[in-house]
Scaffold this active site. Structure first.
Site, PDB file in Angstrom:
ATOM      1  N   ASP A  47      28.502  44.127  44.866  1.00 17.55           N
ATOM      2  CA  ASP A  47      27.890  43.528  43.668  1.00 17.55           C
ATOM      3  C   ASP A  47      26.403  43.853  43.567  1.00 17.55           C
ATOM      4  O   ASP A  47      25.592  43.013  43.169  1.00 17.55           O
ATOM      5  CB  ASP A  47      28.112  42.005  43.654  1.00 17.55           C
ATOM      6  CG  ASP A  47      29.585  41.633  43.616  1.00 17.55           C
ATOM      7  OD1 ASP A  47      30.342  42.319  42.914  1.00 17.55           O
ATOM      8  OD2 ASP A  47      29.966  40.664  44.298  1.00 17.55           O
ATOM      9  N   GLY A  86      44.836  38.053  35.848  1.00 17.93           N
ATOM     10  CA  GLY A  86      44.544  38.932  34.726  1.00 17.93           C
ATOM     11  C   GLY A  86      44.036  38.259  33.466  1.00 17.93           C
ATOM     12  O   GLY A  86      44.292  38.744  32.362  1.00 17.93           O
ATOM     13  N   HIS A  96      31.128  39.718  37.273  1.00 12.88           N
ATOM     14  CA  HIS A  96      30.934  38.835  38.425  1.00 12.88           C
ATOM     15  C   HIS A  96      30.487  37.453  37.944  1.00 12.88           C
ATOM     16  O   HIS A  96      29.626  37.341  37.068  1.00 12.88           O
ATOM     17  CB  HIS A  96      29.868  39.422  39.355  1.00 12.88           C
ATOM     18  CG  HIS A  96      29.698  38.632  40.615  1.00 12.88           C
ATOM     19  ND1 HIS A  96      30.589  38.712  41.659  1.00 12.88           N
ATOM     20  CD2 HIS A  96      28.747  37.741  40.993  1.00 12.88           C
ATOM     21  CE1 HIS A  96      30.198  37.899  42.628  1.00 12.88           C
ATOM     22  NE2 HIS A  96      29.093  37.305  42.247  1.00 12.88           N
ATOM     23  N   ARG A 133      41.191  53.733  53.934  1.00 15.16           N
ATOM     24  CA  ARG A 133      40.752  53.312  52.607  1.00 15.16           C
ATOM     25  C   ARG A 133      40.369  54.489  51.720  1.00 15.16           C
ATOM     26  O   ARG A 133      40.473  54.405  50.493  1.00 15.16           O
ATOM     27  CB  ARG A 133      39.586  52.334  52.747  1.00 15.16           C
ATOM     28  CG  ARG A 133      39.991  51.003  53.366  1.00 15.16           C
ATOM     29  CD  ARG A 133      41.021  50.269  52.502  1.00 15.16           C
ATOM     30  NE  ARG A 133      40.478  49.951  51.207  1.00 15.16           N
ATOM     31  CZ  ARG A 133      39.737  48.874  50.965  1.00 15.16           C
ATOM     32  NH1 ARG A 133      39.502  48.006  51.925  1.00 15.16           N
ATOM     33  NH2 ARG A 133      39.266  48.661  49.762  1.00 15.16           N
ATOM     34  N   ASN A 146      40.916  38.086  32.421  1.00 13.41           N
ATOM     35  CA  ASN A 146      39.987  39.009  31.769  1.00 13.41           C
ATOM     36  C   ASN A 146      40.731  40.200  31.171  1.00 13.41           C
ATOM     37  O   ASN A 146      40.368  40.691  30.100  1.00 13.41           O
ATOM     38  CB  ASN A 146      38.917  39.484  32.757  1.00 13.41           C
ATOM     39  CG  ASN A 146      37.718  38.564  32.788  1.00 13.41           C
ATOM     40  OD1 ASN A 146      37.166  38.208  31.756  1.00 13.41           O
ATOM     41  ND2 ASN A 146      37.307  38.159  33.972  1.00 13.41           N
ATOM     42  N   MET A 172      39.969  42.976  43.841  1.00  7.42           N
ATOM     43  CA  MET A 172      39.364  42.404  45.031  1.00  7.42           C
ATOM     44  C   MET A 172      39.188  43.375  46.194  1.00  7.42           C
ATOM     45  O   MET A 172      38.920  42.974  47.314  1.00  7.42           O
ATOM     46  CB  MET A 172      40.203  41.206  45.505  1.00  7.42           C
ATOM     47  CG  MET A 172      40.347  40.113  44.451  1.00  7.42           C
ATOM     48  SD  MET A 172      38.759  39.569  43.736  1.00  7.42           S
ATOM     49  CE  MET A 172      38.033  38.758  45.164  1.00  7.42           C
TER      50      MET A 172
END
Length: 201
Positions: A145, A11, A109, A65, A13, A90
């Protein structure tokens, strides 16, 4: 603007966003919840220390998911979050979640996308031997990404760099760029036209 931050790791960021946005009296940005898929993620501790509510959503507790994403979405709605920030999160979202929050999910990223997407960007950068790398902040789409790029910062790669030294310099730039981009979005200064992102003042 109310934001939800998703994090899977330490953590760093998140801590920057807490200090530069959430705790800044001149900021209109409020972190209303921090969500993690890992109960031992130190990001949860950082949030708790700042008085921010936390939620743990584990993929193993869901049949697929899509259901996993749906629980995350329920927390986002319960806390009235208007923007979703991925700070070292992630897991990949499934298409229904991405469509639901179109251009409302922002990720950071550690490379100059589209170069070196994925989870091992710093190692891939060094292995390839490029001389310049950087940081990219982008909206999330259904790829890995591949979403529209909002802003980038370049960073030189030195011959003496290893993963640790390069990652440290990347983090310094992340902590400058990420809160700035979130401010731009919250102020309505970001316009998306197809894949092109236009910053207005």
């Amino acid at each position: 603007m109310n934001i939800a931050v998703l994090a899977s790791g330490s953590g760093t960021n998140l801590q920057t966003l807490i200090e530069q946005l959430h705790e800044d009296n001149t900021s209109d940005i409020n972190i209303v919840v921090v969500i993690s898929d890992r109960k031992k993620a130190y990001a949860l501790t950082r949030a708790e220390q700042a008085g921010i509510p936390t939620q743990i959503v584990s993929a193993k507790n869901h049949i697929n998911r899509v259901e996993f994403d749906a629980e995350i979405a329920r927390h986002i709605e319960n806390y009235s979050a208007e923007l979703i920030i991925l700070a070292g999160y992630m897991k990949l979202f499934q298409p229904p979640f991405v469509r639901k929050y179109h251009n409302r999910i922002i990720n950071i990223h550690p490379s100059l996308l589209p170069a070196f997407p994925g989870a091992n960007a710093v190692a891939d950068t060094l292995e390839y031997g490029v001389k310049v790398t950087g940081v990219t902040v982008h909206y999330v789409d259904e790829g890995i990404d591949t979403g529209p790029i909002i802003a980038q910062t370049s960073i030189p790669v030195y011959d003496t760099d290893d993963e640790e030294s390069l990652h440290k310099r990347v983090q310094i730039e992340e902590h400058k760029l990420f809160p700035q981009v979130i401010k731009w979005h919250a102020q309505g200064n970001v316009i998306v036209e197809d894949r092109k992102v236009i910053l207005v003042s």
